[in-house]
Write an enzyme that holds these catalytic residues in place. Structure first.
Site: not given
Ligand code: PGA
Length: 247
Positions: A7, A9, A96, A165
């Site tokens: 990921n 970001k 997320h 997560e």
């Protein structure tokens, strides 16, 4: 099948494709390559070029998010699952914690998951407790609620992956104890079995994963792969995670 999902970001410009080319070269020659899927989610600006480049390659390109409306709408800066699919994107993260904290409610996430699946994207649905929830020992309830509010039996579970997560672990270098993590992954899989009345979708772990701690995580056989933030911005660090997992 195991998953190694990077990921990015808010990271990456066109020439950052070189990082992914190196990862792809490693994966395509790796003797373990049939045991896992390597996926990276760059920002929206790079999705079309990267998807085209990696179309016939080993590495797969995914998106970090999508908007909760179908096709086209009048929402400024929004990108729909339909638009992602049109540029060759195969996977999308949804839920997320960065996006939850910016206003993605369970209802919004439910809509996103539904529309992403409708547009034939595979969904990586992210869940996780924060520090206070962990301290108050409400993690199991929180995770179960995050799952049951959004996922339902009628959805195609073959196109859903869940990424656990813990928010306190993301970017902090802190990881859960093996005992806690194993119990939590089992709890998530049991909750998913109840929702889908059968086998659970794959469940990944994410939060400060690196080439060292992956040696600890690999002993927890219930973990089906990893969602990797910081370490996915370096080809060496990302490759080390895969290498050390199979070592
Ligand atoms: P991290 O990020 O690996 O840098 O902790 C994980 C994530 O946010 O997906």
């Amino acid at each position: 099948m195991k998953y190694f999902i990077g990921n990015w970001k808010m990271f990456g410009i066109p020439k950052s494709i070189n990082i992914l080319k190196r990862i792809n070269t490693f994966c395509s020659k790796d003797k373990n390559r049939n045991k896992y899927k390597a996926i990276v989610t760059p920002p929206y600006t790079l999705l079309e070029t990267y998807s085209n480049y990696f179309k016939t390659k080993h590495l797969t390109i995914g998106s970090q998010n999508c908007y909760q409306k179908d096709k086209f709408s009048s929402n400024t800066a929004a990108v729909s699952p339909y638009m992602l699919k049109s540029v060759g994107v195969k996977y999308t993260l949804i839920g997320h914690s960065d996006n939850r904290s910016e206003g993605d409610t369970d209802d919004i996430l439910k809509e996103k998951v539904k529309l992403a699946l409708k547009n034939n994207l595979k969904v990586v649905f992210c869940i996780g407790e924060n520090k206070t929830q962990k301290k108050n020992k409400t993690t199991f309830n929180i995770l179960k609620r995050q799952l049951t509010k959004v996922l339902e039996k009628k959805l195609n579970k073959n196109n859903i992956i869940v990424a656990y997560e813990p928010i306190w672990s993301i970017g902090s270098g802190k990881i859960p104890s093996s005992d806690d993590l194993e119990k939590t992954i089992i709890h998530i899989k049991n909750s998913l079995k109840k929702i889908f009345r059968k086998k659970s979708p794959a469940v990944l772990y994410g939060g400060s994963v690196d080439g060292n701690n992956v040696k600890i995580f690999k002993k927890i056989t219930q973990i089906d792969g990893f969602l990797i933030g910081g370490a996915s911005k370096s080809s060496k660090k990302f490759i080390d995670i895969i290498k050390n997992y199979y070592r």
